[in-house]
Scaffold this active site. Structure first.
Site, mmCIF file in Angstrom:
data_model
loop_
_atom_site.group_PDB
_atom_site.id
_atom_site.type_symbol
_atom_site.label_atom_id
_atom_site.label_comp_id
_atom_site.label_asym_id
_atom_site.label_seq_id
_atom_site.Cartn_x
_atom_site.Cartn_y
_atom_site.Cartn_z
ATOM 1 C CE1 TYR A 142 -6.684 -7.876 1.251
ATOM 2 C CE2 TYR A 142 -8.890 -7.046 1.703
ATOM 3 C CZ TYR A 142 -8.027 -8.107 1.485
ATOM 4 O OH TYR A 142 -8.518 -9.404 1.505
ATOM 5 C CG ASP A 236 -1.038 -4.913 6.754
ATOM 6 O OD1 ASP A 236 -2.221 -5.029 6.379
ATOM 7 O OD2 ASP A 236 -0.127 -5.708 6.415
ATOM 8 C CE LYS A 264 0.397 -9.700 0.141
ATOM 9 N NZ LYS A 264 -0.451 -10.279 -0.895
#
Ligand code: KE4
Length: 421
Positions: A142, A236, A264
């Site tokens: 994802y 990622d 994040k």
């Protein structure tokens, strides 16, 4: 409106599904969400006033714990000077320097406002830099909700994708190729048959099919394949960045990606994403280059201040100690559950872990789906009843933090002992 049920009923009238991000609706674990009034350290307090131990930690950002005093003070100080300038500010330079100093593969970095913006921009840059259109991602990986990533495997042997959701045109995902995570041969085959691959984007440790570590040689193989085929390797690290180590997963595995995506943690809880990499590639980004990307609130002074305070505290943090405590907690949780007759396959890397309710091994999304989702839902709800917040999905990670205490871990294990299947 002081209770979660009332708030949720109202929210569902105003917000799709009553939430601003789907997983928060708790649908896959068959309950309604708790509304949170405040958070501090390892705890969140619901609007009903119930204090709970949190292992979601805002899906990763709160590695220092909620409401960290240094981060909080930095945000307040920045807010007193104004919320947004629409012009460069000193902390953008300072945070860029901190990221460049920390992450081995990053010579130059651009701030954006989410992980999705970071990965979307990195893929556009890879396509612009290489002049090629196809991208490879892993099934179950994802990278946010940009159209190119919302691709499902086509039928049969087709290597072409079909849209993973309505609203994504078939033409868009025809430029996306899929391979199972940890399947280097599948990626090699795609490179053998396609001359027009711009990049491979991969989570160096997969965190969105549950936690699935890379098999030995997988990341090294991706690095070799991309280098040999004039394609870019994009890590990622939205989850793993500054979590696996201060230098991210790439510093742990010793892999040198061309581009890295962050999010994040680098915002300390405020909306920040970033993409960075080799100078010769990043200098193709506007305005010094011709690949366009922009953002009104990119480099926002409050978010930069929060990120700077976060990274400043993390630079001194005992990552090895947290990893060891997380390992001990996760292994004890798995052992207790197995004693109750539940098959459990545990994965744990640094301050991340996932309990798969299956025999395992779990090496990719296909094997992750062997996990008993109903048993996970029961586990989730019983733990929540006992005051422990886990991810409301079997395909997410549990996150510990530097704020979790021995007492938190002891109470968590007591809650696991009370689980009944
Ligand atoms: P955001 O756009 O949600 O900031 O980041 C997207 C993203 C990109 N890359 C990775 C590896 C990610 O894990 C994410 C987002 N993670 C999910 C949870 N696994 C966010 C939670 C949510 O969607 O509400």
């Amino acid at each position: 409106m002081t209770d979660s049920a009332t708030l949720f009923a109202k929210a569902q009238q105003l917000i799709p599904g009553g939430v601003n991000s789907p997983v928060r609706a708790c649908r896959s674990v068959g309950c309604d969400p708790l509304f949170i009034a405040s958070a501090n350290g390892s705890k969140m307090t619901t609007v009903e006033g119930r204090e709970m131990i949190d292992y979601v930690m805002s899906w990763g950002p709160m590695l220092l714990g909620h409401n960290h005093p240094e981060v909080n003070a930095a945000i307040h100080a920045a807010a007193d000077k104004g919320a947004s300038f629409g012009a460069p500010c000193p902390d953008e330079v300072a945070l860029a320097q901190a990221v460049v100093d920390a992450v081995p593969g990053i010579d130059m970095v651009r701030m954006v406002n989410s992980g999705t913006e970071a990965t979307m921009s990195a893929v556009r840059l890879a396509r612009g830099f290489t002049g090629k259109s196809m991208i490879i991602k892993c099934i179950g990986g994802y990278h946010g909700h940009a159209d190119s990533f919302l691709a499902a495997a086509g039928s049969g042997l087709a290597t072409f994708c079909i849209p993973g959701t309505p609203g994504v045109p078939e033409d868009t995902v025809r430029h996306t190729l899929l391979a199972p995570y940890n399947d280097l041969a599948a990626v090699k085959e795609l490179f053998r048959t396609r001359p027009d691959i711009a990049c491979v984007i991969v989570e160096p440790v997969a965190g969105n099919m549950g936690l699935v570590p890379p098999l030995p040689g997988f990341l090294e193989g991706l690095r070799e394949l991309t280098a040999n085929h004039d394609a870019l390797l994009i890590f990622d690290e939205v989850i793993t960045g500054f979590r696996l180590a201060y230098g991210g997963a790439q510093s742990v595995f010793g892999i040198d990606p061309d581009l890295t995506c962050l999010g994040k943690i680098i915002g300390g809880g405020l909306p920040v994403g970033a993409y960075g990499g080799k100078r010769r590639i990043m200098e193709r980004i506007a305005p010094c280059g011709d690949v366009y990307q922009a953002g009104t609130l990119s480099g926002n002074p409050l978010a930069m201040a929060a990120g700077l305070a976060t990274l400043g505290a993390l630079k001194k943090a005992d990552y090895d100690g947290l990893a060891a405590r997380t390992k001990a907690l996760a292994e004890e949780m798995a052992a207790i559950l197995r004693e109750k007759g539940a098959p459990v396959y545990l994965t744990q890397v640094a301050s991340l872990f996932t309990l798969f309710f299956c025999q395992g091994p779990v090496r990719d999304f296909e094997s992750a789906k062997a996990g008993d989702a109903a048993r996970y839902a029961s586990f989730y709800n019983q733990m929540r009843e006992a005051g422990i917040i886990l991810a409301p999905s079997a395909y997410e990670c549990a996150f510990t933090s530097f704020a979790h205490s021995e007492d938190d871990y002891a109470r968590t294990l007591d809650a696991v002992r009370g689980v009944k299947f």
